[in-house]
Motif scaffolding. Structure first.
Motif, PDB file in Angstrom:
ATOM      1  N   GLN A 214      58.545  74.424  22.865  1.00 47.91           N
ATOM      2  CA  GLN A 214      58.093  73.426  23.833  1.00 47.91           C
ATOM      3  C   GLN A 214      57.970  72.058  23.162  1.00 47.91           C
ATOM      4  N   LYS A 215      57.465  72.084  21.915  1.00 47.03           N
ATOM      5  CA  LYS A 215      57.297  70.852  21.147  1.00 47.03           C
ATOM      6  C   LYS A 215      58.656  70.187  20.910  1.00 47.03           C
TER       7      LYS A 215
ATOM      8  N   GLN B 161      62.799  65.934  22.528  1.00 48.75           N
ATOM      9  CA  GLN B 161      64.161  65.576  22.943  1.00 48.75           C
ATOM     10  C   GLN B 161      64.128  64.400  23.926  1.00 48.75           C
ATOM     11  N   GLY B 162      64.908  63.351  23.570  1.00 49.89           N
ATOM     12  CA  GLY B 162      64.958  62.155  24.419  1.00 49.89           C
ATOM     13  C   GLY B 162      63.815  61.195  24.137  1.00 49.89           C
ATOM     14  N   ARG B 163      62.876  61.598  23.278  1.00 47.94           N
ATOM     15  CA  ARG B 163      61.769  60.714  22.902  1.00 47.94           C
ATOM     16  C   ARG B 163      61.901  60.354  21.427  1.00 47.94           C
ATOM     17  N   THR B 164      61.693  61.335  20.545  1.00 54.52           N
ATOM     18  CA  THR B 164      61.851  61.050  19.123  1.00 54.52           C
ATOM     19  C   THR B 164      63.157  61.629  18.575  1.00 54.52           C
TER      20      THR B 164
ATOM     21  N   ILE C  78      65.753  63.338  28.241  1.00 54.62           N
ATOM     22  CA  ILE C  78      64.422  63.932  28.442  1.00 54.62           C
ATOM     23  C   ILE C  78      64.575  65.152  29.349  1.00 54.62           C
ATOM     24  N   VAL C  79      64.068  66.307  28.893  1.00 51.86           N
ATOM     25  CA  VAL C  79      64.220  67.530  29.685  1.00 51.86           C
ATOM     26  C   VAL C  79      62.885  68.072  30.188  1.00 51.86           C
ATOM     27  N   THR C  80      61.783  67.586  29.640  1.00 51.97           N
ATOM     28  CA  THR C  80      60.476  68.080  30.101  1.00 51.97           C
ATOM     29  C   THR C  80      59.417  66.989  29.973  1.00 51.97           C
TER      30      THR C  80
END
Ligand code: ZN
Length: 222
Positions: free
Chosen positions: A88-89, A94-97, A102-104
């Motif tokens: 989950q982390k 993903q898409g942030r750092t 972004i998937v969640t």
């Protein structure tokens, strides 16, 4: 004269008894429902173990859903079941750092997937190729297969991510047993004893035809 008096007495007794029963049922029934609801989860404390597999009722109804869809010539594939905090982390990053889209919007411990109470589905075509198109009508009955599956799932007691207002999560199905994420983070868990009892109730139904079995299960939905 005396007979009439007796009749009146009986009628009044029945009327009073009736109202007494109504008053009693109004007071008692919500209590029973409240009690039952509470029993579906327990508090296991701050160090409550994180489940390592799908909750047994979620697992069982996932399989019923797959069979029910197959009866309608829809091939359902499960693309994700329980998801570890670590996974989950990574997804959140993903898409942030990290690279990608972004998937969640949920951090570790904020998804029902993390507690074995959710899974994601997609469809397969006749060649076994995965289908993400929610308009796909493989069984040619004029309805979207994806929505047909969602309707079946809801009848089995699942909440569907496609119904959410803010963020539509079409593959997502979850069953929460009255728990929310804040409670799960705090250490509340599904009451396994109640779940097991519910499962036992269903065992006899497997000897019935699938249609009868589903009717029975639908009557006992959480
Ligand atoms: Zn999901």
């Amino acid at each position: 004269m005396k007979n009439k008096k007796n009749q009146l007495y009986i009628i009044w007794s029945v009327v009073i008894l009736f109202f007494l029963m109504v008053i009693l049922s109004i007071n008692v029934i919500p209590d029973i429902q409240e009690e039952r609801k509470d029993k579906r989860y327990v508090y296991l404390g701050k160090d409550a173990p994180i489940p390592s597999q799908l909750n047994p009722i979620v697992e069982e109804r996932k399989n019923i859903l797959i069979n029910k869809a197959a009866n309608q010539k829809i091939d359902v594939v499960i693309t994700e079941g329980i998801r570890t905090f670590e996974k989950q982390k990574q997804l959140y990053q993903q898409g942030r750092t990290t690279t990608g889209n972004i998937v969640t919007h949920k951090k570790a411990g904020e998804s029902f997937h993390n507690y074995g109470l959710a899974f994601d589905y997609a469809l397969l075509d006749s060649n076994g190729t995965i289908i993400w198109d929610i308009d796909y009508d493989g069984n040619k009955n004029g309805e979207s297969d994806w929505f047909e599956v969602a309707d079946m799932a809801k009848k089995l007691g699942f909440d569907w991510g496609g119904d959410w207002e803010d963020f539509k999560d079409y593959p997502h199905l979850q069953m929460t047993f009255g728990l929310n994420i804040a409670m799960l983070k705090e250490g509340y868990r599904v009451n396994d004893q109640v779940v097991r009892k519910e499962l036992k109730k269903y065992i006899g139904f497997y000897e019935l035809s699938p249609k009868h079995m589903l009717n029975e299960i639908n009557r006992h939905i959480y």
